[in-house]
Motif scaffolding. Structure first.
Motif, PDB file in Angstrom:
ATOM      1  N   THR A   1       0.835  -1.253  -0.295  1.00 34.77           N
ATOM      2  CA  THR A   1      -0.735  -0.030  -0.011  1.00 34.77           C
ATOM      3  C   THR A   1       0.555   1.374  -0.095  1.00 34.77           C
ATOM      4  O   THR A   1       2.165   1.604   0.790  1.00 34.77           O
ATOM      5  N   ASP A   2       0.328   2.726  -0.666  1.00 33.66           N
ATOM      6  CA  ASP A   2       1.264   3.700  -0.769  1.00 33.66           C
ATOM      7  C   ASP A   2       0.573   4.588   0.969  1.00 33.66           C
ATOM      8  O   ASP A   2      -0.135   3.921   1.281  1.00 33.66           O
ATOM      9  N   ALA A   3       0.569   5.700   0.384  1.00 36.71           N
ATOM     10  CA  ALA A   3       0.838   6.557   1.374  1.00 36.71           C
ATOM     11  C   ALA A   3      -1.034   6.747   1.728  1.00 36.71           C
ATOM     12  O   ALA A   3      -1.301   7.335   2.811  1.00 36.71           O
ATOM     13  N   ALA A   4      -1.451   7.164   1.089  1.00 39.54           N
ATOM     14  CA  ALA A   4      -3.262   6.663   0.882  1.00 39.54           C
ATOM     15  C   ALA A   4      -3.667   5.462   0.900  1.00 39.54           C
ATOM     16  O   ALA A   4      -4.704   4.938   1.358  1.00 39.54           O
ATOM     17  N   GLY A   5      -2.994   4.264   1.640  1.00 39.18           N
ATOM     18  CA  GLY A   5      -3.117   2.760   1.437  1.00 39.18           C
ATOM     19  C   GLY A   5      -3.957   2.154   0.826  1.00 39.18           C
ATOM     20  O   GLY A   5      -4.743   1.120   0.694  1.00 39.18           O
ATOM     21  N   ILE A   6      -3.772   2.452  -0.809  1.00 36.01           N
ATOM     22  CA  ILE A   6      -4.366   2.026  -1.454  1.00 36.01           C
ATOM     23  C   ILE A   6      -3.295   1.060  -1.931  1.00 36.01           C
ATOM     24  O   ILE A   6      -1.898   1.529  -2.403  1.00 36.01           O
ATOM     25  N   ALA A   7      -3.565  -0.321  -2.860  1.00 30.89           N
ATOM     26  CA  ALA A   7      -2.412  -1.204  -3.485  1.00 30.89           C
ATOM     27  C   ALA A   7      -2.381  -1.443  -5.029  1.00 30.89           C
ATOM     28  O   ALA A   7      -4.197  -1.658  -4.704  1.00 30.89           O
ATOM     29  N   THR A   8      -1.944  -1.426  -5.700  1.00 30.90           N
ATOM     30  CA  THR A   8      -2.904  -1.558  -7.018  1.00 30.90           C
ATOM     31  C   THR A   8      -1.722  -2.896  -8.494  1.00 30.90           C
ATOM     32  O   THR A   8      -0.684  -2.416  -7.681  1.00 30.90           O
ATOM     33  N   VAL A   9      -2.433  -3.834  -8.709  1.00 32.74           N
ATOM     34  CA  VAL A   9      -1.615  -4.041  -9.797  1.00 32.74           C
ATOM     35  C   VAL A   9      -2.521  -4.292 -11.340  1.00 32.74           C
ATOM     36  O   VAL A   9      -3.707  -4.296 -10.710  1.00 32.74           O
ATOM     37  N   SER A  10      -1.464  -4.709 -11.794  1.00 35.32           N
ATOM     38  CA  SER A  10      -2.213  -4.709 -13.595  1.00 35.32           C
ATOM     39  C   SER A  10      -1.396  -5.345 -14.257  1.00 35.32           C
ATOM     40  O   SER A  10      -0.667  -5.991 -13.991  1.00 35.32           O
ATOM     41  N   ASP A  11      -2.239  -5.172 -15.597  1.00 32.57           N
ATOM     42  CA  ASP A  11      -1.964  -6.253 -16.040  1.00 32.57           C
ATOM     43  C   ASP A  11      -1.623  -7.684 -16.253  1.00 32.57           C
ATOM     44  O   ASP A  11      -1.339  -8.057 -16.630  1.00 32.57           O
ATOM     45  N   LEU A  12      -3.174  -7.785 -15.296  1.00 35.39           N
ATOM     46  CA  LEU A  12      -3.932  -9.367 -14.788  1.00 35.39           C
ATOM     47  C   LEU A  12      -4.242  -9.949 -15.908  1.00 35.39           C
ATOM     48  O   LEU A  12      -5.237  -9.270 -16.327  1.00 35.39           O
ATOM     49  N   PRO A  13      -4.330 -11.383 -15.904  1.00 31.18           N
ATOM     50  CA  PRO A  13      -5.143 -11.809 -17.193  1.00 31.18           C
ATOM     51  C   PRO A  13      -6.313 -12.064 -16.287  1.00 31.18           C
ATOM     52  O   PRO A  13      -6.302 -12.899 -15.751  1.00 31.18           O
ATOM     53  N   LEU A  14      -7.386 -12.318 -17.854  1.00 35.01           N
ATOM     54  CA  LEU A  14      -8.172 -12.331 -17.286  1.00 35.01           C
ATOM     55  C   LEU A  14      -8.251 -13.466 -16.633  1.00 35.01           C
ATOM     56  O   LEU A  14      -8.202 -14.900 -17.212  1.00 35.01           O
ATOM     57  N   GLY A  15      -8.837 -14.090 -14.897  1.00 31.21           N
ATOM     58  CA  GLY A  15      -8.723 -15.039 -14.198  1.00 31.21           C
ATOM     59  C   GLY A  15      -9.685 -14.668 -12.695  1.00 31.21           C
ATOM     60  O   GLY A  15      -9.895 -13.478 -12.912  1.00 31.21           O
ATOM     61  N   LYS A  16      -9.423 -15.727 -12.094  1.00 35.38           N
ATOM     62  CA  LYS A  16      -9.568 -15.163 -10.634  1.00 35.38           C
ATOM     63  C   LYS A  16      -8.986 -16.270  -9.383  1.00 35.38           C
ATOM     64  O   LYS A  16      -7.993 -16.747 -10.056  1.00 35.38           O
ATOM     65  N   TYR A  17      -8.001 -14.892  -8.779  1.00 34.66           N
ATOM     66  CA  TYR A  17      -7.255 -14.539  -7.906  1.00 34.66           C
ATOM     67  C   TYR A  17      -7.648 -14.677  -6.281  1.00 34.66           C
ATOM     68  O   TYR A  17      -9.263 -13.725  -6.171  1.00 34.66           O
ATOM     69  N   TYR A  18      -6.506 -14.448  -5.872  1.00 33.89           N
ATOM     70  CA  TYR A  18      -7.104 -14.743  -4.132  1.00 33.89           C
ATOM     71  C   TYR A  18      -6.014 -13.757  -3.395  1.00 33.89           C
ATOM     72  O   TYR A  18      -4.919 -13.325  -3.899  1.00 33.89           O
ATOM     73  N   VAL A  19      -6.575 -12.892  -2.394  1.00 36.56           N
ATOM     74  CA  VAL A  19      -5.237 -12.347  -1.749  1.00 36.56           C
ATOM     75  C   VAL A  19      -5.258 -12.169  -0.762  1.00 36.56           C
ATOM     76  O   VAL A  19      -6.150 -12.475   0.227  1.00 36.56           O
ATOM     77  N   LYS A  20      -3.661 -12.529  -0.483  1.00 31.63           N
ATOM     78  CA  LYS A  20      -3.167 -12.261   1.124  1.00 31.63           C
ATOM     79  C   LYS A  20      -2.165 -11.590   2.347  1.00 31.63           C
ATOM     80  O   LYS A  20      -1.740 -11.318   1.613  1.00 31.63           O
ATOM     81  N   GLU A  21      -3.213 -11.012   3.416  1.00 31.75           N
ATOM     82  CA  GLU A  21      -2.127 -10.381   3.894  1.00 31.75           C
ATOM     83  C   GLU A  21      -0.891 -10.628   4.618  1.00 31.75           C
ATOM     84  O   GLU A  21      -1.007 -11.769   5.130  1.00 31.75           O
ATOM     85  N   LYS A  22      -0.002 -10.264   3.545  1.00 29.18           N
ATOM     86  CA  LYS A  22       1.788 -10.663   3.783  1.00 29.18           C
ATOM     87  C   LYS A  22       1.948 -10.253   5.898  1.00 29.18           C
ATOM     88  O   LYS A  22       2.607 -10.422   6.200  1.00 29.18           O
ATOM     89  N   SER A  23       1.913  -8.274   5.169  1.00 29.26           N
ATOM     90  CA  SER A  23       2.807  -8.109   6.150  1.00 29.26           C
ATOM     91  C   SER A  23       1.742  -7.107   6.891  1.00 29.26           C
ATOM     92  O   SER A  23       1.716  -6.076   5.973  1.00 29.26           O
TER      93      SER A  23
END
Length: 72
Positions: A38-60
């Motif tokens: 996350t950046d200073a505003a608390g936002i994290a992004t990822v781009s260029d993901l191919p079409l599909g299903k994904y899940y997210v885990k908080e690492k730290s």
């Protein structure tokens, strides 16, 4: 509190296959796709993901917060 510098990992929820059906698959199920922070505003992004299903885990996380170990 400040939610900058929280790290997440993005995983493939399923095999993410090439659109043409012939090229090599992009990702296998449960393969790590990206690590984002996350950046200073608390936002994290990822781009260029191919079409599909994904899940997210908080690492730290940052001091004063509890690490959420559930996948979303």
């Amino acid at each position: 509190g400040n939610l900058s510098d929280v790290t997440f990992e993005v995983y493939a929820m399923e095999d993410v296959k090439a659109a043409d059906g012939e090229s090599e698959d992009y990702y296998k199920k449960d393969e790590l796709v990206a690590t984002i922070t996350t950046d200073a505003a608390g936002i994290a992004t990822v781009s260029d993901l191919p079409l599909g299903k994904y899940y997210v885990k908080e690492k730290s996380t940052v001091d004063g917060f509890i690490l959420d170990e559930k996948s979303r």
